[in-house]
Design an enzyme around this catalytic site. Structure first.
Site, PDB file in Angstrom:
ATOM      1  N   ASP A 263       0.861  -1.170   0.000  1.00  7.58           N
ATOM      2  CA  ASP A 263       0.000   0.000   0.000  1.00  7.58           C
ATOM      3  C   ASP A 263       0.909   1.236   0.000  1.00  7.58           C
ATOM      4  O   ASP A 263       2.131   1.134   0.162  1.00  7.58           O
ATOM      5  CB  ASP A 263      -0.946  -0.019   1.217  1.00  7.58           C
ATOM      6  CG  ASP A 263      -2.169   0.842   0.972  1.00  7.58           C
ATOM      7  OD1 ASP A 263      -3.207   0.599   1.607  1.00  7.58           O
ATOM      8  OD2 ASP A 263      -2.083   1.759   0.120  1.00  7.58           O
TER       9      ASP A 263
HETATM   10  C1  GLC Z   1      -4.148   4.376  -0.195  1.00  8.19           C
HETATM   11  C2  GLC Z   1      -5.089   3.264   0.208  1.00  8.19           C
HETATM   12  C3  GLC Z   1      -5.280   2.186  -0.823  1.00  8.19           C
HETATM   13  C4  GLC Z   1      -5.159   2.789  -2.213  1.00  8.19           C
HETATM   14  C5  GLC Z   1      -3.711   3.259  -2.355  1.00  8.19           C
HETATM   15  C6  GLC Z   1      -3.437   3.849  -3.755  1.00  8.19           C
HETATM   16  O1  GLC Z   1      -3.310   4.696   0.866  1.00  8.19           O
HETATM   17  O2  GLC Z   1      -4.831   2.634   1.440  1.00  8.19           O
HETATM   18  O3  GLC Z   1      -6.549   1.578  -0.591  1.00  8.19           O
HETATM   19  O4  GLC Z   1      -5.481   1.817  -3.197  1.00  8.19           O
HETATM   20  O5  GLC Z   1      -3.350   4.201  -1.366  1.00  8.19           O
HETATM   21  O6  GLC Z   1      -4.139   5.030  -3.925  1.00  8.19           O
END
Ligand code: GLC
Length: 737
Positions: A263
């Site tokens: 993430d």
């Molecule tokens: C964010 C979220 C995740 C998302 C990612 C990319 O922090 O936790 O769900 O897909 O970043 O945007």
């Protein structure tokens, strides 16, 4: 490209080029301006010379921009390996559907799959290759803002929705119609302690295996091509560096061959977690644990090469991960066509197509949950309406994860209702919040001009609201939390509707007019006061671009509401986390124990939620016969047929979601008092009755026994079939082994 050619290409890459495939950046780094930011955007300190090697781009979201980036990138690249474009298409791209938690209340897996198919179509022609969806985190705590992105508090439902979304996104083989899905957040993110986002997760292994992991597994069994690791720890080891989860479970047990991605910034956050001294150690631990792509940090880019040269990291980790990324690109056909479905003409032709909008409207109609109705609904068009509240004419109906929406396409409640009545007086009545600071932070991230809903003069609005209400036959209150009060990093300790709106509501209540309350939220809110003083309550969630039309179709009876809650609505925030599938405890708070102080209960609130899992009203009146069983005994390889007769005792044709729950009365570990094991949606004409059958199988009775084997155990079971999780329509049977 044939595998041998792919291998040839792979073997021609330098170490830095291979490492580049494991780096994901947002378009800023390639000098693209209008980028959406979804995480800490402080400079990540990546070595300039590594940027041209990056293998994938985050949240670039239109055909023109994507084609430009891809073209320039390939022209400059030695290896000519196309970029992967990934984005958060959570509840739709331009045709924005109700938020996932709302769709979770539809109990309609076919519908949910169709929403994913439409999202895939619009995203594919806009050049997106992968969506960071479905999010199938198990959720039991409404304080956690990300409940809005999940589907339910139930294992069975989350499994079904995971499969529906993955097959919806990936279903066809046509690159103009499908995108790859990335299931998230693996694993257990929804178990954040105190409902506080990014907080520690403490789950028993049995609960993790039995409740939290199955939906990710369902997504993978459905062919999901990517897995995103979650921010949290499991067993005090951050998932992004958790070998047991990323290799033992994901690779060895589930045989997942796809790509894993961290993430946003999660690899660097291993330092904050205290398991890495620096970015170099973080890079080593994450890659060795099995995290292939580093989203938006410099850990991999700046350190992997050095770790190999210092013989601290075996190059096979880089080779395996980088080859998986190439296989994904190959699988998506990017070598044959780096632009895949990106096509500005197709964008004009397909995006927001009428049939997509009508599917979005259907999704609204099937996901708004009727919580109360004393008969005031459905409304008659000749009623004089006062529409009051900040959501009465708001276009903020799409939820926090809808930054690709064009809000001009959103149909407001007022616009929807005016299709039924030319006798509507509307006023906002109050601000949404008394303090907007908490939500202003987000707009800088999403780059949208923050439109303060601050009004010129609240007292003037209130005066107007009271005048309209006095003059009306029915008052429709449109209230709710701000759309940025749910979603990521939006945990709340207070689940009430914001104060300015409750003050407005109480002033209108004093006028003693019939009140229909529409609730807009990304999570269950505490609705005790709303319930007490409303003649009808409709939970509208954040319903997406067709919100106004779908809601109006329900209010005026064109559609008979059929949604059922997929998450419990607490009576008080102090009950969180709360869900229907609790354990009985040694001192259950049962009717036999009324008056006994020493039982598991609160002395200032009930144990049960205000509205339970599976609950929801319709304009029909459904009645159930007693449960009947084809036999009272079953063995491992026989089944029992459990059936009921459901009768519609009303003049409204309606859809009933018949739910079957099972309780394992005695087993080697304590088992939930009920577990949903099947649903059947039936349509009943006025006064029609139908027999509904469920087949009980040995597979349904399996769990992680005290020896941690996943199997069933002989003994007594209770099967319940009814309208919601509180049903006591039961019958017993026995499993003989
Ligand atoms: C964010 C979220 C995740 C998302 C990612 C990319 O922090 O936790 O769900 O897909 O970043 O945007």
């Amino acid at each position: 490209m044939k595998k041998d050619k792919l291998l040839e290409l792979f073997n021609s890459l330098t170490l830095e080029e291979k490492i580049g495939q494991l780096v994901q950046l947002n378009p800023d780094f390639l000098n693209e301006s209008d980028t959406v930011h979804t995480g800490p955007i402080s400079s990540i300190g990546i070595k300039e010379e590594m940027i041209p090697y990056t293998g994938s781009i985050l949240n670039s979201v239109n055909a023109k921009q994507i084609k430009t980036i891809q073209k320039e990138y390939i022209e400059k690249s030695r290896h000519k390996i196309p970029l992967l474009f990934m984005a958060d298409i959570i509840n739709g791209y331009k045709t924005v559907f109700p938020i996932p938690l709302a769709l979770g209340c539809s109990y309609d897996f076919k519908l949910v799959k169709e929403t994913a198919q439409i999202s895939a179509k619009e995203a594919a022609v806009s050049g997106i290759h992968v969506t960071f969806s479905p999010m199938v985190d198990m959720v039991h705590d409404a304080r956690w803002g990300r409940v809005m992105e999940s589907y339910s508090e139930d294992v069975y439902l989350n499994n079904q929705y995971a499969e529906a979304m993955v097959t919806g996104y990936q279903g066809t083989n046509d690159p103009h119609n499908n995108i790859a899905s990335c299931v998230k957040h693996f694993a257990g993110y929804g178990g954040a302690q105190s409902g506080r986002d990014y907080n520690t997760v403490e789950l028993s292994k049995r609960t993790l295996l039995e409740e939290y992991l199955p939906a990710y597994h369902s997504a993978i069994k459905a062919g999901c091509k990517m897995v995103m690791t979650s921010f949290n720890t499991i067993d005090r080891i951050p998932v992004t560096a958790n070998k047991w989860l990323l290799r033992n479970i994901l690779r060895n047990e589930w045989n997942f061959k796809g790509v894993t991605i961290s993430d946003h910034s999660a690899i660097k956050e291993l330092i904050n977690h205290g398991i890495a001294r620096d970015e170099k150690e973080a890079a080593q631990k994450a890659l060795e644990a099995g995290c292939d792509i580093d989203m938006m940090t410099a850990c991999y880019a700046n350190n992997l090469s050095r770790l190999v040269k210092e013989k601290k990291l075996d190059i096979s980790y880089i080779n395996d991960a980088a080859f998986r990324v190439l296989e994904l690109k190959n699988d998506l056909g990017l070598f044959e066509n780096p632009y895949r479905g990106a096509d500005e003409d197709d964008e004009k032709k397909y995006i927001l197509a009428p049939e997509f909008r009508s599917k979005a409207r259907e999704a609204v109609e099937k996901s708004c949950v009727l919580l109360e109705n004393n008969g005031i609904l459905p409304l008659n068009s000749n009623k004089k309406i006062a529409l009051i509240g900040p959501y009465g004419n708001s276009k903020e109906l799409c939820g926090m994860w809808s930054f690709t929406v064009d809000k001009d396409n959103v149909i407001t409640v007022k616009e929807g209702i005016e299709k039924y009545s030319n006798n509507v007086q509307y006023c906002t009545g109050s601000q949404i919040l008394d303090d907007y600071q908490v939500v202003k932070e987000l707009n800088s991230l999403f780059g949208q001009e923050f439109k303060n809903q601050e009004l010129v003069d609240e007292s003037l609005e209130l005066k107007c609201a009271k005048e309209y209400a006095k003059d009306a036959d029915v008052v429709i209150m449109a209230l709710g939390e701000h759309s940025y009060q749910s979603g990521e990093a939006a945990s709340r300790t207070d689940l009430s509707i914001p104060k300015p709106q409750m003050n407005l509501f109480k002033e209108i209540v004093k006028l003693k007019k019939p009140i229909v309350s529409l609730i807009f939220s990304g999570r269950p809110l505490i609705l005790n006061e709303i319930k007490k003083y409303s003649d009808a309550v409709l939970q509208c969630w954040f319903p997406g671009i067709e919100g106004g039309n779908g809601i109006a179709n329900i209010l005026y009876g064109k559609v008979n509401p059929s949604a059922r809650l997929s998450i419990s609505f607490p009576y008080h925030v102090g009950q969180c986390p709360i869900s229907y599938n609790f354990l009985n405890t040694g001192r259950p708070n049962t009717k036999e124990n009324i008056g006994n102080r020493f039982v598991s209960k609160y002395i200032d609130a009930p144990n049960l939620p205000l509205y339970g899992f599976g609950y929801g009203l319709s304009y029909s009146q459904f009645e159930y016969s007693k449960v009947s069983l084809s036999s009272k005994k079953m063995s491992m390889d026989t089944v029992i047929e459990a059936s009921v007769i459901v009768e519609n005792k009303s003049e409204y044709e309606g859809v009933e979601t018949v739910q079957m729950y099972i309780n394992d009365v005695v087993s080697s570990v304590s088992r939930p008092v009920k577990e949903l094991k099947g649903i059947k949606k039936i349509t009943l004409k006025p006064y029609e009755k139908k027999k509904v059958d469920f087949i009980i199988t040995n597979e349904m009775l399996k769990f992680y026994r005290c020896d941690m084997k996943y199997d069933s155990e002989a003994g007594k079971f209770i099967v319940y079939i009814g309208h919601d999780s509180l049903t006591n329509n039961e019958e017993c049977f026995e499993l003989i082994k």
